[in-house]
Design a protein around this motif. Structure first.
Motif, PDB file in Angstrom:
ATOM      1  N   UNK A   1      25.050 -22.988  18.620  1.00 20.15           N
ATOM      2  CA  UNK A   1      23.603 -23.024  18.422  1.00 20.15           C
ATOM      3  C   UNK A   1      23.247 -23.627  17.068  1.00 20.15           C
ATOM      4  N   UNK A   2      22.028 -24.133  16.999  1.00 20.73           N
ATOM      5  CA  UNK A   2      21.410 -24.539  15.738  1.00 20.73           C
ATOM      6  C   UNK A   2      20.560 -23.370  15.247  1.00 20.73           C
ATOM      7  N   UNK A   3      20.597 -23.123  13.944  1.00 16.14           N
ATOM      8  CA  UNK A   3      19.785 -22.067  13.337  1.00 16.14           C
ATOM      9  C   UNK A   3      18.548 -22.706  12.717  1.00 16.14           C
ATOM     10  N   UNK A   4      17.389 -22.135  13.027  1.00 15.33           N
ATOM     11  CA  UNK A   4      16.137 -22.608  12.436  1.00 15.33           C
ATOM     12  C   UNK A   4      15.595 -21.547  11.485  1.00 15.33           C
ATOM     13  N   UNK A   5      15.217 -21.970  10.289  1.00 19.47           N
ATOM     14  CA  UNK A   5      14.589 -21.076   9.322  1.00 19.47           C
ATOM     15  C   UNK A   5      13.097 -21.380   9.260  1.00 19.47           C
ATOM     16  N   UNK A   6      12.292 -20.321   9.261  1.00 19.93           N
ATOM     17  CA  UNK A   6      10.848 -20.475   9.186  1.00 19.93           C
ATOM     18  C   UNK A   6      10.148 -19.503  10.108  1.00 19.93           C
ATOM     19  N   UNK A   7       9.112 -18.838   9.611  1.00 22.86           N
ATOM     20  CA  UNK A   7       8.339 -17.876  10.390  1.00 22.86           C
ATOM     21  C   UNK A   7       7.143 -18.590  11.020  1.00 22.86           C
ATOM     22  N   UNK A   8       7.046 -18.623  12.358  1.00 22.81           N
ATOM     23  CA  UNK A   8       5.926 -19.319  13.006  1.00 22.81           C
ATOM     24  C   UNK A   8       4.556 -18.833  12.541  1.00 22.81           C
TER      25      UNK A   8
ATOM     26  N   UNK B   1      30.338 -19.950   1.606  1.00 16.66           N
ATOM     27  CA  UNK B   1      29.716 -21.274   1.545  1.00 16.66           C
ATOM     28  C   UNK B   1      28.603 -21.395   2.582  1.00 16.66           C
ATOM     29  N   UNK B   2      28.848 -20.850   3.775  1.00 14.51           N
ATOM     30  CA  UNK B   2      27.815 -20.855   4.814  1.00 14.51           C
ATOM     31  C   UNK B   2      26.611 -20.037   4.385  1.00 14.51           C
ATOM     32  N   UNK B   3      26.846 -18.863   3.816  1.00 17.56           N
ATOM     33  CA  UNK B   3      25.747 -18.013   3.354  1.00 17.56           C
ATOM     34  C   UNK B   3      24.920 -18.718   2.284  1.00 17.56           C
ATOM     35  N   UNK B   4      25.584 -19.379   1.352  1.00 23.51           N
ATOM     36  CA  UNK B   4      24.856 -20.101   0.303  1.00 23.51           C
ATOM     37  C   UNK B   4      24.019 -21.228   0.889  1.00 23.51           C
ATOM     38  N   UNK B   5      24.572 -21.916   1.874  1.00 22.32           N
ATOM     39  CA  UNK B   5      23.823 -22.987   2.528  1.00 22.32           C
ATOM     40  C   UNK B   5      22.600 -22.427   3.244  1.00 22.32           C
ATOM     41  N   UNK B   6      22.770 -21.299   3.916  1.00 23.27           N
ATOM     42  CA  UNK B   6      21.641 -20.667   4.600  1.00 23.27           C
ATOM     43  C   UNK B   6      20.565 -20.242   3.602  1.00 23.27           C
TER      44      UNK B   6
ATOM     45  N   UNK C   1      18.533 -23.282   2.688  1.00 27.81           N
ATOM     46  CA  UNK C   1      17.646 -23.733   3.758  1.00 27.81           C
ATOM     47  C   UNK C   1      16.467 -22.783   3.938  1.00 27.81           C
ATOM     48  N   UNK C   2      16.726 -21.474   3.863  1.00 31.15           N
ATOM     49  CA  UNK C   2      15.644 -20.496   3.991  1.00 31.15           C
ATOM     50  C   UNK C   2      14.645 -20.648   2.854  1.00 31.15           C
ATOM     51  N   UNK C   3      15.144 -20.878   1.637  1.00 27.25           N
ATOM     52  CA  UNK C   3      14.257 -21.067   0.487  1.00 27.25           C
ATOM     53  C   UNK C   3      13.443 -22.349   0.631  1.00 27.25           C
ATOM     54  N   UNK C   4      14.077 -23.412   1.128  1.00 26.47           N
ATOM     55  CA  UNK C   4      13.364 -24.675   1.321  1.00 26.47           C
ATOM     56  C   UNK C   4      12.238 -24.516   2.333  1.00 26.47           C
ATOM     57  N   UNK C   5      12.502 -23.773   3.407  1.00 22.63           N
ATOM     58  CA  UNK C   5      11.468 -23.536   4.410  1.00 22.63           C
ATOM     59  C   UNK C   5      10.303 -22.757   3.816  1.00 22.63           C
ATOM     60  N   UNK C   6      10.614 -21.699   3.054  1.00 19.26           N
ATOM     61  CA  UNK C   6       9.559 -20.869   2.464  1.00 19.26           C
ATOM     62  C   UNK C   6       8.719 -21.654   1.461  1.00 19.26           C
TER      63      UNK C   6
END
Length: 247
Positions: free
Chosen positions: A58-65, A5-10, A13-18
């Protein structure tokens, strides 16, 4: 939350950032939960922060600067909780402060690390619920308290580092952990099988790994340390390595 479930959520979020070109953040996770982010995206798309270098949660942030084009801070606030009248206050513990926060109806994942010092607490929380806590939290145990958002955690409230020199036959991770936490080599190896060892926030499954100078090694249930490298070779051709353990 179960691992899948955590992996699916990640992944979401990664797709939303991209797709949107903005940073997307989780709530707070343990080192084990946060490290799952590396399974679903490239390392450059992931950054973790708990509010201070000493934080475990920690909080995980998705997105490449480089793709997004700018940097921004994590949505974390620090709340100082302290008795209204110190001389009449109960002796308050980490458990007392966490319990009082949970009694407000908060989920555990909006609360990060809690540092307790001199009967006060400094609590790292998701920014969006900081105002709610300062408005609603009025009592811890039987003690009336005040809350305020603060910019800094005093040095005396932060975990301390104790430098130690340990002697090992080789600078392998299992040997270092065994010596640092006073256990046998086989006990140390079992920690890798049960996925309880992390280096710089990433799960490490290899007991033969040789850490690099400056690596932060976390062992669930035992503690965290910084590896400062090999200091010298002994007369018996063993390695004296320097570690700094959080206390």
């Amino acid at each position: 939350m179960p691992e899948e479930q955590t992996l699916n959520r990640y992944r979401e979020l990664a797709a939303r950032s991209a797709q949107s070109g903005i940073y997307v953040y989780t709530d707070f996770h343990s080192p084990a939960g946060a490290s799952l982010a590396y399974r679903i995206t490239d390392e450059r798309n992931v950054k973790m922060w708990g509010g201070a270098e000493t934080c475990e949660r920690v909080i995980v942030r998705f997105g490449d600067p480089e793709d997004i084009g700018y940097e921004e801070g994590f949505p974390i606030s620090v709340i100082r909780i302290f008795p209204k009248q110190a001389k009449y206050a109960d002796a308050l513990t980490h458990r007392d402060f966490l319990g009082a926060l949970m009694n407000l109806g908060l989920e555990r994942d909006v609360i990060g690390d809690i540092y307790v010092c001199d009967n006060e607490a400094y609590v790292f929380v998701c920014e969006r619920i900081a105002g709610y806590i300062t408005d609603e939290l009025t009592q811890v145990k039987h003690t009336p308290v005040r809350c305020e958002i603060t910019d800094a955690v005093p040095e005396e409230a932060r975990p301390k580092l104790k430098e130690e020199s340990v002697t090992v036959s080789s600078p392998r991770l299992d040997g270092i952990i065994a010596r640092a936490y006073h256990m046998s080599r086989s006990e140390a190896k079992s920690l890798f099988n049960s996925e309880e060892v992390f280096i710089n926030g990433r799960l490490c499954a290899n007991p033969f790994h040789e850490p690099a100078e400056g690596d932060v090694i976390s062992v669930r249930g035992h503690g965290k340390m910084i590896y400062d490298g090999v200091a010298r070779r002994t007369s018996k051709d063993r390695f004296a390595v320097i570690i700094r353990k959080y206390t």
